[in-house]
Write an enzyme that holds these catalytic residues in place. Structure first.
Site, mmCIF file in Angstrom:
data_model
loop_
_atom_site.group_PDB
_atom_site.id
_atom_site.type_symbol
_atom_site.label_atom_id
_atom_site.label_comp_id
_atom_site.label_asym_id
_atom_site.label_seq_id
_atom_site.Cartn_x
_atom_site.Cartn_y
_atom_site.Cartn_z
ATOM 1 N N THR A 27 0.871 -1.181 0.000
ATOM 2 C CA THR A 27 0.000 0.000 0.000
ATOM 3 C C THR A 27 0.904 1.227 0.000
ATOM 4 O O THR A 27 2.117 1.120 0.214
ATOM 5 C CB THR A 27 -0.912 0.038 1.243
ATOM 6 O OG1 THR A 27 -0.109 0.226 2.417
ATOM 7 C CG2 THR A 27 -1.733 -1.239 1.392
ATOM 8 N N ALA A 56 3.112 -1.143 4.797
ATOM 9 C CA ALA A 56 2.368 0.023 5.301
ATOM 10 C C ALA A 56 3.379 1.163 5.413
ATOM 11 O O ALA A 56 4.421 1.007 6.061
ATOM 12 C CB ALA A 56 1.754 -0.294 6.658
ATOM 13 N N VAL A 82 7.305 -2.367 7.104
ATOM 14 C CA VAL A 82 7.228 -0.903 7.164
ATOM 15 C C VAL A 82 7.850 -0.323 5.905
ATOM 16 O O VAL A 82 8.968 -0.697 5.515
ATOM 17 C CB VAL A 82 7.947 -0.374 8.422
ATOM 18 C CG1 VAL A 82 7.968 1.158 8.413
ATOM 19 C CG2 VAL A 82 7.261 -0.900 9.681
ATOM 20 N N LYS A 83 7.105 0.579 5.268
ATOM 21 C CA LYS A 83 7.594 1.189 4.026
ATOM 22 C C LYS A 83 8.091 2.597 4.338
ATOM 23 O O LYS A 83 7.394 3.372 5.011
ATOM 24 C CB LYS A 83 6.434 1.256 3.031
ATOM 25 C CG LYS A 83 6.797 1.130 1.578
ATOM 26 C CD LYS A 83 5.500 1.028 0.774
ATOM 27 C CE LYS A 83 5.729 0.936 -0.693
ATOM 28 N NZ LYS A 83 4.459 1.025 -1.437
ATOM 29 N N VAL A 84 9.292 2.902 3.856
ATOM 30 C CA VAL A 84 9.856 4.247 4.060
ATOM 31 C C VAL A 84 10.327 4.778 2.711
ATOM 32 O O VAL A 84 10.751 4.007 1.846
ATOM 33 C CB VAL A 84 11.050 4.232 5.058
ATOM 34 C CG1 VAL A 84 10.629 3.716 6.430
ATOM 35 C CG2 VAL A 84 12.224 3.438 4.518
#
Ligand code: G3P
Length: 224
Positions: A27, A56, A82-84
Site C-alpha cells: 500500500t 504500510a 514498514v515502508k519508508v
C-alpha cells in the site's frame, strides 16, 4: 517470483487471494486515501486476509517521527513490512528498524545508486518504480537490470520488488531479469490470464464437446 497486490481495496484483495497466487500486498498513502478508510483498520484487515508481507508506509519525513510511526505500524500485525521513502531520514529509519528485526520496504527508488544505499541500510525490499520512469521517457526496466546485477555482485539479501507496474509485459520483463517480487495493480493480475487464443480454443473445445452429448459428471461419478 512472488506476486504482491498493489492496492488497499480489501474486497479486491480477498477476491485475488482466492486464486492462491497472492504472496503479499503493498500500500502507499495514495492507495490508503483512495480506500477512504482509517489506515490502521485497513492494514489490520489486509494482514488478516493475506499471511504474507503487507507494506504500510510512514508519512512523516523526519527520522524520529518516521521511527515512531514505523514501530506503530509494525505493531498492527506480525506480517507488516514498514515502508519508508528513499531519503536520508528514510534510510536512517530503515537501518534502525531492520537492525531490530522489522522488515522494511524502501520505496520511491529511481536509481541504482539509491538501491545500493537501501541494501546497505538493511532493507528487506527495494521498490524501483518502473512505470513512472517509463512515463518520463526513461527505460524503467533498465533500472531493474542494474539493481539485480549490483545486488548479485555483493550477495545483498534485499529483494528487488518491481513497483509501478503498468501491464503484463512489465511482469514478464521483470521475471526475465530475475526480480524477486512484482507488485501488481489488481487489473494487471487479471490481464495476465488473458490470451485471445485461449478464449478461441476453449470455445472450440466446448462446441465439440457439446456435440458428443456426454457429461463427465453423472450419477455414477457422484459418489467419487
Ligand atoms: O505502490 C507503489 C507503486 O506501485 C505505485 O505505482 O502506478 O502509482 O506509479 P504507480
Amino acid at each position: 517470483m512472488k506476486f504482491f497486490i498493489d492496492t488497499a481495496d480489501v474486497a479486491e484483495i480477498r477476491d485475488l487471494a482466492s486464486t492462491g497466487l497472492v504472496d503479499g500486498v503493498t500500500t502507499n498513502p495514495s492507495l490508503i486515501a483512495k480506500s477512504g478508510r482509517p489506515m490502521a483498520e485497513v492494514i489490520a484487515e489486509i494482514c488478516s486476509v493475506v499471511p504474507g508481507p503487507v507494506s504500510a508506509e510512514v508519512t512523516a519525513t523526519d527520522h524520529a517521527t518516521m521511527l515512531r510511526e514505523g514501530r506503530y505500524l509494525a505493531s498492527i500485525a506480525g506480517n507488516v513490512a514498514v515502508k519508508v521513502p528513499l531519503t536520508v531520514d528514510g534510510l536512517k529509519t530503515c537501518k534502525v528498524l531492520a537492525d531490530a528485526g522489522t522488515p522494511v520496504n524502501v520505496t520511491l527508488c529511481f536509481s541504482p545508486a539509491q538501491a545500493l544505499l537501501a541494501a546497505k541500510a538493511g532493507a528487506a525490499y527495494i521498490s524501483p518504480f518502473v512505470g513512472r520512469l517509463d512515463d518520463i521517457g526513461a527505460v524503467g526496466m533498465d533500472l531493474i537490470a542494474d539493481i539485480v546485477e549490483i545486488y548479485a555482485a555483493y550477495d545483498y539479501k534485499t529483494a528487488v520488488l518491481v513497483a509501478s507496474v503498468r501491464g503484463p509485459l512489465h511482469v514478464v520483463e521483470a521475471a526475465k531479469l530475475g526480480a524477486d517480487v512484482v507488485t501488481l495493480p489488481p487489473s494487471v493480475l487479471r490481464q495476465m490470464y488473458k490470451h485471445p487464443l485461449t478464449d478461441k480454443g476453449l470455445e472450440a473445445f466446448l462446441a465439440d464437446w457439446a456435440k458428443t452429448g456426454q457429461s463427465i459428471l453423472g450419477p455414477e461419478t457422484d459418489a467419487a
